[in-house]
Structures are given as C-alpha cells and as structure tokens.
Design a protein around this motif. Structure first.
Motif, PDB file in Angstrom:
ATOM      1  N   ASP A 161       0.851  -1.181   0.000  1.00  0.00           N
ATOM      2  CA  ASP A 161       0.000   0.000   0.000  1.00  0.00           C
ATOM      3  C   ASP A 161       0.891   1.237   0.000  1.00  0.00           C
ATOM      4  N   ASP A 162       0.278   2.413   0.168  1.00  0.00           N
ATOM      5  CA  ASP A 162       1.042   3.658   0.120  1.00  0.00           C
ATOM      6  C   ASP A 162       2.074   3.755   1.232  1.00  0.00           C
ATOM      7  N   ALA A 163       1.816   3.109   2.382  1.00  0.00           N
ATOM      8  CA  ALA A 163       2.754   3.190   3.504  1.00  0.00           C
ATOM      9  C   ALA A 163       4.078   2.504   3.193  1.00  0.00           C
ATOM     10  N   VAL A 164       4.087   1.578   2.232  1.00  0.00           N
ATOM     11  CA  VAL A 164       5.311   0.864   1.869  1.00  0.00           C
ATOM     12  C   VAL A 164       6.190   1.707   0.954  1.00  0.00           C
ATOM     13  N   ASN A 165       5.673   2.804   0.473  1.00  0.00           N
ATOM     14  CA  ASN A 165       6.420   3.686  -0.429  1.00  0.00           C
ATOM     15  C   ASN A 165       7.459   4.474   0.387  1.00  0.00           C
ATOM     16  N   THR A 166       8.542   3.803   0.776  1.00  0.00           N
ATOM     17  CA  THR A 166       9.547   4.388   1.658  1.00  0.00           C
ATOM     18  C   THR A 166      10.891   3.733   1.393  1.00  0.00           C
ATOM     19  N   THR A 167      11.880   4.074   2.232  1.00  0.00           N
ATOM     20  CA  THR A 167      13.222   3.487   2.146  1.00  0.00           C
ATOM     21  C   THR A 167      13.463   2.611   3.367  1.00  0.00           C
ATOM     22  N   PHE A 168      13.782   1.329   3.119  1.00  0.00           N
ATOM     23  CA  PHE A 168      14.054   0.390   4.196  1.00  0.00           C
ATOM     24  C   PHE A 168      15.568   0.271   4.384  1.00  0.00           C
ATOM     25  N   VAL A 169      16.000   0.267   5.656  1.00  0.00           N
ATOM     26  CA  VAL A 169      17.420   0.208   6.013  1.00  0.00           C
ATOM     27  C   VAL A 169      17.659  -1.013   6.889  1.00  0.00           C
ATOM     28  N   CYS A 170      18.724  -1.773   6.570  1.00  0.00           N
ATOM     29  CA  CYS A 170      19.120  -2.928   7.373  1.00  0.00           C
ATOM     30  C   CYS A 170      20.496  -2.647   7.967  1.00  0.00           C
ATOM     31  N   GLU A 171      20.608  -2.710   9.301  1.00  0.00           N
ATOM     32  CA  GLU A 171      21.858  -2.474  10.010  1.00  0.00           C
ATOM     33  C   GLU A 171      22.310  -3.765  10.697  1.00  0.00           C
ATOM     34  N   VAL A 172      23.596  -4.096  10.525  1.00  0.00           N
ATOM     35  CA  VAL A 172      24.162  -5.328  11.094  1.00  0.00           C
ATOM     36  C   VAL A 172      25.422  -4.956  11.872  1.00  0.00           C
ATOM     37  N   LYS A 173      25.569  -5.546  13.053  1.00  0.00           N
ATOM     38  CA  LYS A 173      26.708  -5.248  13.917  1.00  0.00           C
ATOM     39  C   LYS A 173      27.485  -6.513  14.258  1.00  0.00           C
ATOM     40  N   ASN A 174      28.800  -6.320  14.463  1.00  0.00           N
ATOM     41  CA  ASN A 174      29.648  -7.345  15.080  1.00  0.00           C
ATOM     42  C   ASN A 174      30.671  -6.630  15.961  1.00  0.00           C
ATOM     43  N   ARG A 175      31.645  -7.355  16.478  1.00  0.00           N
ATOM     44  CA  ARG A 175      32.592  -6.764  17.428  1.00  0.00           C
ATOM     45  C   ARG A 175      33.457  -5.686  16.779  1.00  0.00           C
ATOM     46  N   ILE A 176      33.653  -5.773  15.460  1.00  0.00           N
ATOM     47  CA  ILE A 176      34.516  -4.812  14.783  1.00  0.00           C
ATOM     48  C   ILE A 176      33.800  -3.504  14.501  1.00  0.00           C
ATOM     49  N   GLY A 177      32.528  -3.581  14.091  1.00  0.00           N
ATOM     50  CA  GLY A 177      31.827  -2.349  13.757  1.00  0.00           C
ATOM     51  C   GLY A 177      30.431  -2.611  13.223  1.00  0.00           C
ATOM     52  N   LEU A 178      29.902  -1.617  12.482  1.00  0.00           N
ATOM     53  CA  LEU A 178      28.529  -1.613  11.972  1.00  0.00           C
ATOM     54  C   LEU A 178      28.557  -1.534  10.455  1.00  0.00           C
ATOM     55  N   GLY A 179      27.687  -2.322   9.830  1.00  0.00           N
ATOM     56  CA  GLY A 179      27.502  -2.251   8.385  1.00  0.00           C
ATOM     57  C   GLY A 179      26.025  -2.145   8.057  1.00  0.00           C
ATOM     58  N   LYS A 180      25.672  -1.447   6.975  1.00  0.00           N
ATOM     59  CA  LYS A 180      24.270  -1.285   6.631  1.00  0.00           C
ATOM     60  C   LYS A 180      24.090  -1.133   5.127  1.00  0.00           C
TER      61      LYS A 180
END
Length: 525
Positions: free
Chosen positions: A310-329
C-alpha cells in the motif's frame, strides 16, 4: 723439496692469468694430497661420536717421523688437539676437545693415525688437518671438514588482524636452532612481501624467522598462504598450509526488490538482509526512513515481508548489522506502482489488442476505397456537366457514310446505316467559328435534366472506351456524319409495342454521359 718447488711456483704465478694459476694450484694440491688420504667432509649431530680417518698412502722412499691433528675453527687460531711420535706416548694438548678426543685404534699406527671425538658439540664444527712430518719430503697434510647438523624445529601460524590501510604482519614462520641455517619461502596469492631474520645461538645453531606483511582487506580473509622450510637434515621441504585471518565489519546487501511493487501485491514481496563479517554478525535491525514501520510489514530475523503493498510501503528500508569490529548497513528505496495487468489474462488482452488492430485496418481500407470511388465519381460528374459536352457515334458510322448505302432497317441522313447509340454534344464557345453550322441539341429520352443515377451510370464507361472516344477522327463525329439537313431520327421501339413501354423502359433504358437515357436494344436510323 716438493714443498719448496710449489712455493716458488706460486710466487711466480702472478705473471699468469688467474684462471691458469687456480687450475695449476688445484692440480699441485691434488698431487700432493694423494699421499695423505682423508675424507673431505664428515657430518655429525650433537652428542654423537665422530671418526676422522687419516692415512699415508705411499711410504716408499719416505720416512714418517710424526703426525699431528690440528683444529681450525671458522673464527680463531689453529689448535693442536692430538700428537703422536713413535718414540713417545700420544699427547693431547689443551683444547676444547681435550678429554673427548683420542687416537683410534689405540695404540695408534703412524701410517694410519685416525682420531675420534666423543659427545661431539655444535662448537666442534670446523676444519681438521692431519699433518705428517716426513723425511726427506717435509710436511704432508690432508684436510677434513666436520659439519655439525642440527635439525631445526619448524612451525608456522597466522596472525589475526583487522582490515585497514596499514601494512601489518599476517603470518609468521620459524625454523629454530638449526644447523646450518634453514631457508624459508612463502607461497600465496596475497599481495604482500616477506621479511626474514637470522639469529645465531651460543651453541652455534641458527634460528630463522620469516614474517609475511601486507595491507589486509576483507577479501583476504580465508585466503591460502603456505610457509615452506628447506633444511639439509630434511629429505624434502616441509610445508605449512595456512589461511589468513582478517577481521572486518559486516558487509551488508539487501536483496529481493524487483522494482515492481504495485498496489495490492501480496506475493513475493520480501526483502532479505545478507551480511558477511569476521567475526560473525551478532545483531540485525530493520528501519524505515519514513519513521515507523508500516503495519503491513512483518519482520523475522534478516527478512522483511510485506503482507500487502500500500502507500505506507512507499519508503526506504534500512538494514543495520553489527559485530565486534563495527557496523555495516544497506538500504533500498521502494516505489509503489499502479496495479499491473494480471499475467493470467495476458492472452486475452493480447487477443483483444490484435483484434482491435485488425478491425482498425479493415475500417481504414474500407474508408480508402470509398474515398477513392467518391473522387472518381466527382471527376466524372464534372466532366459530364461541362459546357463542352459532345454527342458521338459508336459503330460503323464512318464506313456506312462512305458506302452511301442503307444497311439497316431505317434510313438515315445521307443514306448512312447507324446501328450504334447516338450521343448529343454541345460545342463550346471556342469552336463557334469552326462549327457554327453544326450546332445540335442532344437527343434524349425522358427528362433533359440528369439524375444521380444517370450520373453514376455515366461513369461506367471504362478507360478503353474513353480512349477510343477521344481517338475518333473528325469525320466520325456527329457534326460531320450527314452533312445534310436535320438530325438523325431515333426509333426507340416499334409502333405496335407501346403497351409494354412501362416494363421495357426500366430494364432496357441506359443513361448517357450527357444526362439522356436511351434503349439498349433500340433501332437507330
């Protein structure tokens, strides 16, 4: 004497090329060395007992007086370690080998005064000289090299590092306490170089350490690298296969968006967050750039599923992943589109489109035919309605006029036989000067005003008839036909058949170009 000659020769060798001098010296030394037989090299390991053999091969004409064993280390001065004279007991001067060196067999034989060294040490390595004192030749000697071997302890390992921009040590290989020094090489596809360090020990052994350095990246993690150690005590090189260990922050990639998310879509609407890192990622988090996550979104671990677009899905989705070294997305922008045609009805839609195109082509063809025919009719009407309409005679008019006979049922002007239809014509004003005396009115049946049916029928003359009509000679035209008095007489039917006029007129009458109507079967006179 022989030694004196050799010394004099060597003194004058400078006048010859160096190669020649070396060759002659080697031959002279070989000739002299043939009298004293020794082993050129003896190998031994620490703690073993080593035998150093020596013998005088030919004593003819020579008197042996004494034998001496001399030790010459790589660094330092010569040392006498054992002396034997037939008139005295064996003597062992002060040396690092005293107490461990002795003549064997005992008592020694002057012609073969071999020695043995017990509990040999790494420091015992060096040059051992068996020298005879003879008469009258002087001193004769033979040289043996004692090579101490120590099998090294080899090992290799990787160094865990983090990906970065600086060169660091990623692998280390060692060959410890070996004699002689080992040789270390690296085999890998990684882009780096090795640094090797040699460290001598007090016991005359050598330790070799080699380190492989490079700028580590995430792609280098798990890359193969091998350390290869070569040593004299080994029958073949020893290899240590390793894998590089490079730690790095998660590398994230979102998959599953096909750029066709339309309103109301419910199938195959899932995003998957794929992440790779060392160490393994510990947390995965989904976010929406618009703020709160839409109600139609279901999140489970690394997957985001949209239950209904629907119209609410008209957006930008972000996935963030972490480990001991740092963050990736990673992120993906969704564009919600209008509903598309159901693929199951694609055949029906295609058929409808093709049918519509065929119908349009058919209509276009029909319109083209009608327009073309209408234009032809208009051209014919303009030709018939012009002021220069003529009446012409088809048939044997010319021939009949020349013969002057009456070949028909009626008699025409001048005796001509006229069985063809007669068409009236009007001369235009441009021909008044030439044909002023031959102006005739058209012969018509019925009304003189042409109807629409007459105009259509007048166009039925084909192109061949029109060309024939235009090619008639001047003497074939109606105004030159008789040359006499009045116009020719048209007899439409016999006088006794007037009662069938009504039926006959409809089926037999034919419209002419000038608007008149004549009979197809009438007799023309």
């Amino acid at each position: 004497m022989e030694g004196l000659v050799r010394r004099r020769f060597l003194a004058g060798c400078g006048r010859f090329p160096a190669v020649v001098c070396l060759l002659v010296c080697a031959l002279a030394h070989g000739a002299a060395g043939q009298k004293v037989k020794v082993e050129a090299e003896v190998l031994s390991y620490p703690g073993q007992t080593v035998n150093l053999r020596c013998a005088f091969t030919d004593t003819t004409g020579v008197q042996l007086t004494m034998v001496t064993w001399i030790y010459e280390p790589k660094e330092g001065e010569r040392i006498n370690i054992a002396v034997f004279h037939p008139s005295f007991d064996p003597n062992y001067p002060e040396s690092p080998m005293k107490g461990r060196v002795s003549f064997a067999p005992s008592p020694p034989n002057l012609a073969s005064p071999s020695i043995q060294i017990q509990d040999v040490r790494m420091t015992d390595e060096g040059k051992y000289i068996c020298e005879f004192a003879t008469y009258p030749s002087g001193n004769e000697q033979g040289i043996t090299y004692l090579v101490m071997l120590a099998k090294p302890q080899n090992a290799a390992s990787t160094v865990t590092v983090e990906a970065g921009a600086k060169k660091v040590v990623v692998a280390r290989c060692e060959s410890l306490n070996g004699r002689p020094a080992a040789k270390i090489t690296w085999v890998t596809t990684a882009n780096g170089n090795a640094t090797t360090v040699s460290t001598p020990a007090a016991d005359n052994t050598v330790s070799i350490t080699s380190e492989y350095e490079m700028i580590p990246t995430a792609k280098d993690n798990g890359r193969d690298i091998s350390c290869v150690v070569e040593h004299r005590t080994q029958t073949k090189p020893e290899s240590f296969p390793l894998k590089l260990a490079v730690q790095y922050a998660p590398q994230v990639e979102i998959k599953g968006y096909d750029n066709n998310w339309y309103m109301g879509r419910t199938r195959d609407v899932t995003l998957t967050c794929n992440a790779d890192g060392n160490p393994l990622p510990t947390t995965v988090m989904w976010k929406a750039m618009s703020g709160e996550m839409p109600d139609t979104v279901l999140i489970k671990d690394k997957q985001l599923t949209v239950l209904k677009v629907d119209d609410a899905v008209n957006t930008t989705f972000v996935c963030e992943v972490k480990n001991r070294i740092g963050l990736g997305k990673d992120q993906v922008t969704v564009f919600v589109r209008e509903p598309t045609v159901d693929p199951s009805n694609a055949g029906v839609v295609a058929g409808a489109v093709i049918g519509s195109l065929l119908a349009l082509l058919l209509v276009a063809a029909l319109v083209a035919v009608l327009v073309t025919r209408s234009r032809r009719q208009q051209q014919g009407y303009r030709a018939n309605g012009s002021g220069d309409m003529k009446t012409r005679i088809f048939g044997g008019g010319k021939k009949s006029a020349k013969n002057g006979t009456n070949g028909g049922t009626g008699t025409g002007v001048g005796g001509a036989n006229n069985n063809g239809p007669m068409y009236g014509y009007n001369e235009s004003s441009s021909h008044h000067g030439e044909k002023n005396n031959h102006h005739h009115q058209p012969l018509t049946v019925g009304s003189t005003t042409p109807s629409a049916q007459d105009i259509l029928l007048s166009n039925e003359l084909d192109d061949a008839e029109r060309r024939k009509f235009d090619e008639l000679e001047e003497d074939e035209r109606y105004d030159h036909f008789g040359g006499g008095g009045g116009a020719p007489i048209l007899q439409l039917r016999p006088h006794n058949q007037e009662h069938i006029m009504g039926d006959y007129l409809d089926d037999d009458m034919e419209s002419q170009r000038d608007g008149s109507v004549i009979s197809r079967t009438a007799v023309y006179v």
